[in-house]
Design a protein around this motif. Structure first.
Motif, PDB file in Angstrom:
ATOM      1  N   PRO A 157      54.221 -57.480 -77.075  1.00 58.63           N
ATOM      2  CA  PRO A 157      52.860 -57.359 -77.457  1.00 58.63           C
ATOM      3  C   PRO A 157      52.456 -57.872 -78.965  1.00 58.63           C
ATOM      4  O   PRO A 157      51.637 -58.761 -78.797  1.00 58.63           O
ATOM      5  N   LYS A 210      49.460 -60.887 -78.665  1.00 55.69           N
ATOM      6  CA  LYS A 210      48.346 -60.672 -79.376  1.00 55.69           C
ATOM      7  C   LYS A 210      48.166 -62.167 -80.161  1.00 55.69           C
ATOM      8  O   LYS A 210      46.993 -62.068 -81.017  1.00 55.69           O
ATOM      9  N   MET A 239      42.903 -59.139 -78.973  1.00 55.56           N
ATOM     10  CA  MET A 239      43.503 -58.165 -77.914  1.00 55.56           C
ATOM     11  C   MET A 239      43.492 -56.817 -78.589  1.00 55.56           C
ATOM     12  O   MET A 239      44.026 -56.857 -79.550  1.00 55.56           O
ATOM     13  N   CYS A 280      47.585 -53.509 -75.399  1.00 54.74           N
ATOM     14  CA  CYS A 280      48.673 -54.599 -74.677  1.00 54.74           C
ATOM     15  C   CYS A 280      49.795 -53.507 -74.163  1.00 54.74           C
ATOM     16  O   CYS A 280      50.591 -53.224 -75.010  1.00 54.74           O
ATOM     17  N   THR A 329      45.978 -54.735 -70.443  1.00 53.72           N
ATOM     18  CA  THR A 329      45.580 -55.486 -71.693  1.00 53.72           C
ATOM     19  C   THR A 329      43.981 -55.586 -71.491  1.00 53.72           C
ATOM     20  O   THR A 329      43.238 -55.487 -70.682  1.00 53.72           O
TER      21      THR A 329
END
Length: 326
Positions: A201, A205, A216, A219, A231
């Motif tokens: 993650p 991102k 984002m 996630c 997501t």
């Protein structure tokens, strides 16, 4: 596309495929006699092959299987009848089970590969001889014609140096048929890091953001078949747009080379897509290949019209930058 013709002849019980390549005969020979290279194209998109036995001698045998996006395997074998380097070879091609034994009810075929020089490179003539017209009809009904075409049309990427083939060409989109799209992008970085960038993650991102002005916000990673993934993205500051996201589940996970997952927009009912991600490394660079299966042509065209490709290219460019900091 390399394939120039595929024809069947019921009277002579043959199927013939002709393909032209911008590479010398010796390079074409190498692609068909090196199992690590065969793995990259012997099998249509979505059904990559794995040659786990390869005794390239007269009387020797090669055994392989192809793996579907759902993890199903279809096996085959070659028994080498003659070898004439670098002009061709001939095999008995058979459908086999997990132990390499011929499958009952499926035909065996005599198959020849002939390689010849042309003014622009080389030509392959692949002729399959069947014992009966019924056997020819059976294999054609199984999708052999289109499957062979799609498989051989992957060879350009194998015959060229990977950087020569893809570096600097950005994100490329190929419409394979009404429901399948293949997206490729070379990333200057090792496969292990590219895999991590798709599955950690904190790395995702940094790069999987699409156009500038988005972040984002959620996630959730799937790490094994059956795991859910999710997501979400939202605009930042004055960026226009509404928050959105995708969700689905992993179907196949073979780190660090392949992952298959389902995907649909959050809150959307009905079928989504099947995304088949493959990573191949050569000389410190990784070719990302994403095969997307849509439920129908209408959804395919609608999603492509959103500017998806441009957003992916922006993200992949960030990915290269993110890898340099890992």
């Amino acid at each position: 596309m390399p394939v120039t013709d595929i024809s069947t002849d019921a009277e002579n019980r043959t199927m013939t495929l002709i393909a032209d390549f911008a590479a010398p005969v010796e390079r074409l020979w190498k692609a068909f006699t090196d199992p690590s290279q065969l793995d990259r194209f012997w099998g249509p998109p979505g059904w990559p092959s794995t040659f786990h036995q390869f005794d390239f001698t007269v009387g020797g045998k090669a055994v392989y299987y192809m793996t579907s996006p759902q993890g199903e395997r279809s096996g085959g074998s070659w028994e080498f009848l003659n070898i004439l380097e670098p002009h061709g070879f001939e095999v008995i091609d058979a459908f086999v089970d997990a132990e390499g034994n011929p499958l009952e009810g499926f035909p065996s075929m005599r198959m020849s590969f002939a390689f010849e020089s042309t003014a622009d490179g080389s030509r392959m003539i692949n002729t399959t001889h069947f014992d009966s017209a019924e056997a020819l009809e059976q294999v054609v009904a199984m999708g052999a014609v289109e499957g062979s075409r799609m498989a051989m049309n992957q060879l350009d990427a194998v015959l060229q140096d990977l950087r020569e083939y893809a570096q600097g060409k950005g994100t490329r989109v190929e419409l394979l048929d009404d429901t399948h799209v293949r997206i490729t992008r070379l990333v200057d970085g090792p496969r292990d890091l590219v895999w991590r960038a798709h599955h950690e993650p904190e790395l995702m991102k940094q790069w999987l953001l699409g156009p500038d002005g988005w972040e984002m916000t959620e996630c959730v990673i799937a790490t094994a078949p059956g795991d859910a993934h999710r997501t979400s993205w939202a605009p930042v500051g004055d960026t226009e747009g509404e928050a959105f996201g995708f969700e689905g589940e992993a179907v196949l996970v073979d780190a660090p080379s392949r992952e298959v997952s389902t995907e649909r927009m959050q809150g959307m009912e009905g079928p989504g897509t099947v995304n088949d991600l493959n990573l191949y490394e050569e000389d410190g660079a990784t070719l990302i290949t994403l095969l997307i299966e849509y439920p129908d042509k209408e959804m395919r065209d609608m999603i492509l019209a959103t500017g998806m490709t441009d957003g992916m290219e922006t993200s992949y460019a960030r990915l290269e930058s993110a890898l340099l900091t890992v």
